[in-house]
Design an enzyme around this catalytic site. Structure first.
Site, mmCIF file in Angstrom:
data_model
loop_
_atom_site.group_PDB
_atom_site.id
_atom_site.type_symbol
_atom_site.label_atom_id
_atom_site.label_comp_id
_atom_site.label_asym_id
_atom_site.label_seq_id
_atom_site.Cartn_x
_atom_site.Cartn_y
_atom_site.Cartn_z
ATOM 1 N N ARG A 1 0.422 -0.936 0.038
ATOM 2 C CA ARG A 1 0.087 -0.022 0.051
ATOM 3 C C ARG A 1 0.445 0.898 -0.367
ATOM 4 O O ARG A 1 1.182 1.667 0.734
ATOM 5 C CB ARG A 1 -1.336 -0.055 1.013
ATOM 6 C CG ARG A 1 -1.618 1.009 1.208
ATOM 7 C CD ARG A 1 -3.005 0.871 1.684
ATOM 8 N NE ARG A 1 -2.729 1.137 3.842
ATOM 9 C CZ ARG A 1 -3.818 1.185 4.570
ATOM 10 N NH1 ARG A 1 -4.310 1.544 4.253
ATOM 11 N NH2 ARG A 1 -3.215 0.958 5.780
ATOM 12 N N ASP A 58 -4.188 3.375 14.102
ATOM 13 C CA ASP A 58 -2.974 4.111 13.166
ATOM 14 C C ASP A 58 -3.198 5.479 12.167
ATOM 15 O O ASP A 58 -4.736 6.176 13.006
ATOM 16 C CB ASP A 58 -2.641 3.117 11.195
ATOM 17 C CG ASP A 58 -4.481 2.787 11.043
ATOM 18 O OD1 ASP A 58 -4.794 3.590 11.457
ATOM 19 O OD2 ASP A 58 -4.054 2.114 9.956
#
Length: 542
Positions: free
Chosen positions: A172, A456
C-alpha cells in the site's frame, strides 16, 4: 516496448545525518529516472483530481447529500463486464494481516499464516525518510531471502519460513494528498504515492514474476472513479516501461471514503484489467463521513467512535453494497480490520476481546466477504476459523451474488439512524487517542498500541474530526457540559498532565508530547479544517 528516453533524475535532498544505510541500493539512477518519469507524466493530473476533491466537498457542504452519479449510469447498468480473473496468488484471501514494513514486522507478517500481508507505507507507517527507504529494502531483502532480525532486548531471532508458507504481499503506497519532500523533480516534491509505487514496482516487478506472483497493490483513500482511472493509466505505463505483460499488476481499492462508496462499480470498471477487489476500510470510512458532513448539522453528528459498530444501519448498507458490487463483477470483497492486540496477562479480558473478533469475522463471512483483515498474528487463526467455516475448501465465495441486497443513496448517509449520542468520556477518549497517536507518529511510528488496540492514522483522524464536529455542532454531553473550544483545551491539558504523571518526567521530556498536544488542538479546533492531519504533521517529521 522499449523504455522512453530518460527524464532528469529526481533530486534527493536528505540531511547526511539522516541518510539510511544502503540507500543507494534503492535510489539507483535507473529507479530515480523511472520515478521522475512517473512524476512528469502523472502529477499534473493528480493535482487536478485533488482540486476536484475540494470542489466536491464544497458541493456536499452546500447540499448535505450525495447520490450515485447519473453520468456513469450506463456502467452500472451494463451487466456484461467483469474484472480480470484473479491470479493464483490472490485467489484465496481469507485472512490478511496488515502492518508497517519494518524488518521485524516484515518477517512476522510473512510468517503469520495469513494468505496476504498488506505491506503498509501509508497509515501504519510514519513517512520518515528512514521508513520510506528501509521499507523498500526490507521487501527486496525478503524476496531475495536475505532478511533476518534479532531483537536487541530479548535476543530472539527471526527468519523466514519456507517460501510456500509465506503470505503474498500486497503493498500500500501513500495516498494522493501526500508529498515526498526528499525527492524533487524540476523544483517540486514528487507525490508520495508515486515514490512508493515507483520504487517498489521498478525493483520488484520482475522479481515477483520469477517467484510466481506479481506486483500487487492496495490503493488508499480513493475518492472517485477518476482517481482509479489515473492509477490504471500509471499501471499501463509502468508495465510497458519495464516490459512485463499488461494485467500483471493487480490492485485492490480501499473503499474508505464516503464518495467512493457511491462509485464502487465505476472504480472496478476503470481498473477492470488490473482490479482484484475492494476492501471495506471501516475507520477511514467513518473519518470520511465526519470530514465531508462535519458542518451538516445534528443529523450528521456521529456518536463516540466505539459506539459506531458494523451493525449500524448505514455501515451495514456500505458493507453489503460492497459485497454485492464485488461479486457482481467477479472481484474479491475484503472485510475490515480487527485491531485488537491479544493480552496474555489478562486471560478473561483476552477471551472477551477474542469473542468480539470472532463475532465480527463470523458476520463478515456470513455476509459474503471473501476475507478480512487482522492487525496481530495471534488473530490469524481466529479469523481463519470464521472463513473456513463458510468457505471450506473453496478459495472464495464470489459465486454468492447477494442479489437480495438493495441499498439506496440515502441509506449510506443515514447517520441519524443511530440512537447513540456523543459522551463526555468519548471526548476524553478522542483527546487521549489523538494525543498518544500523534506523539508516536512524530517519533516515526505509524502503528501504535493504545488501550489494547492497534491504532493507525485513521483512528487519530476520526478522533480529531469528531472533536471538530462536536464543537461546531455545539453538542451537549450527558453531564451538561457543552462541547466548546475552551472545554477541549481544558480536557487536553488535563489529559497531557495525566500522561506526564503516568509515564514519568524523563519519558515525557524525551518524547514529543507537547508537540502532539499542540498539533491535536490545531487540527481539531482550527476553523480552517485541515484535510488530513498528516499534512501539518509531516512538516514536523525529521
Amino acid at each position: 516496448m522499449s523504455a522512453p528516453a530518460p527524464s532528469p533524475l529526481a533530486i534527493v535532498e536528505v540531511d547526511p545525518a539522516h541518510t539510511p544505510e544502503r540507500q543507494g541500493e534503492v535510489l539507483t539512477d535507473a529507479a530515480l529516472t523511472f520515478v521522475a518519469e512517473l512524476h512528469r507524466r502523472f502529477t499534473p493530473r493528480r493535482d487536478e483530481l485533488l482540486a476536484r476533491r475540494a470542489e466536491r466537498r464544497a458541493e456536499i457542504a452546500r447540499t448535505s447529500t450525495l447520490d450515485f452519479l447519473p453520468e456513469t449510469a450506463a456502467v452500472r447498468a451494463d451487466d456484461s463486464w467483469k474484472v480480470a480473473e484473479a491470479p493464483a496468488a490472490l485467489n484465496d484471501r481469507r485472512v490478511e494481516i496488515t502492518g508497517p514494513t519494518d524488518r521485524k514486522m516484515t518477517i512476522n507478517a510473512l510468517n503469520s499464516g495469513a494468505r496476504v500481508w498488506l505491506a503498509d507505507f501509508e497509515d501504519a507507517s510514519a513517512p520518515t525518510w528512514e521508513n520510506v527507504v528501509s521499507g523498500q529494502l526490507n521487501l527486496i531483502d525478503a524476496y531475495e531471502r536475505r532478511i533476518d532480525f534479532t531483537d536487541a532486548a530479548s535476543g530472539k531471532s527471526y527468519a523466514l519460513k519456507p517460501a510456500e508458507e509465506l503470505a503474498t504481499v500486497v503493498m500500500r503506497p501513500r495516498g494522493w494528498h501526500l508529498e515526498e519532500r526528499h525527492l524533487q523533480v524540476e523544483g517540486r516534491p514528487v507525490p508520495g504515492a508515486l515514490v512508493d509505487f515507483g520504487l517498489y514496482f521498478f525493483h520488484n516487478a520482475r522479481r515477483l514474476l520469477d517467484l510466481g506472483k506479481g506486483p500487487y497493490f492496495y490503493l488508499p483513500k480513493t475518492e472517485s472513479y477518476l482517481e482509479a482511472r489515473l492509477w490504471n493509466e500509471i499501471f499501463v505505463f509502468a508495465q510497458d516501461y519495464v516490459g512485463i505483460p499488461q494485467g500483471t499488476v493487480r490492485a485492490t481499492v480501499l473503499i474508505e471514503t464516503i464518495t467512493a462508496a457511491y462509485e464502487m462499480e465505476e472504480i472496478l470498471y476503470e481498473l477492470r484489467e488490473h482490479a482484484s477487489g475492494l476492501n471495506a476500510g471501516r475507520w477511514d470510512y467513518l473519518f470520511s463521513i465526519v470530514k465531508n458532513f462535519r458542518d451538516g448539522g445534528a443529523k450528521f453528528v456521529l456518536p463516540d467512535r466505539n459506539a459506531v459498530t458494523m451493525t449500524a444501519p448505514f455501515m451495514r448498507a456500505y458493507t453489503e453494497l460492497l459485497v454485492r458490487t464485488c461479486h457482481k463483477r467477479g472481484a474479491h470483497a475484503i472485510g475490515g480490520m480487527a485491531a485488537f492486540i491479544p493480552n496474555r496477562r489478562d486471560p478473561e479480558a483476552n477471551e472477551q476481546a477474542l469473542a468480539k473478533v470472532r463475532n465480527d469475522k463470523d458476520r463478515e463471512a456470513g455476509d459474503g466477504f471473501d476475507g478480512s483483515w487482522v492487525a496481530h498474528p495471534d488473530l490469524v487463526p481466529v479469523a481463519r476459523a470464521s472463513f473456513d467455516a463458510v468457505l471450506g475448501d473453496k478459495p472464495n465465495q464470489k459465486d454468492r451474488l447477494r442479489e437480495d441486497v438493495s441499498v439506496s443513496a440515502a441509506d449510506l448517509i443515514a447517520i441519524d439512524s443511530l440512537d447513540a449520542k456523543p459522551t463526555y468520556q468519548g471526548l476524553i477518549d478522542a483527546v487521549q487517542v489523538g494525543t498518544r497517536y500523534i506523539e508516536a507518529w512524530l517519533r516515526g511510528l505509524g502503528a501504535v498500541a493504545i488501550f489494547g488496540l492497534m491504532e493507525d492514522a485513521a483512528t487519530a483522524e476520526i478522533s480529531r474530526s469528531q472533536i471538530w464536529q462536536w464543537v461546531d455542532a455545539g453538542v451537549v454531553f450527558e453531564n451538561g457540559e457543552k462541547a466548546t473550544a475552551d472545554l477541549v483545551r481544558t480536557v487536553a491539558a488535563e489529559q497531557l498532565a495525566a500522561i506526564r504523571a503516568e509515564i514519568g518526567e524523563d519519558a515525557f521530556a524525551s518524547g514529543k508530547w507537547q508537540q502532539a498536544h499542540d498539533l491535536l488542538l490545531r487540527v481539531a479546533l482550527d476553523a480552517d479544517y485541515a484535510e488530513f492531519l498528516t499534512l501539518p504533521a509531516y512538516e514536523l517529521l525529521v
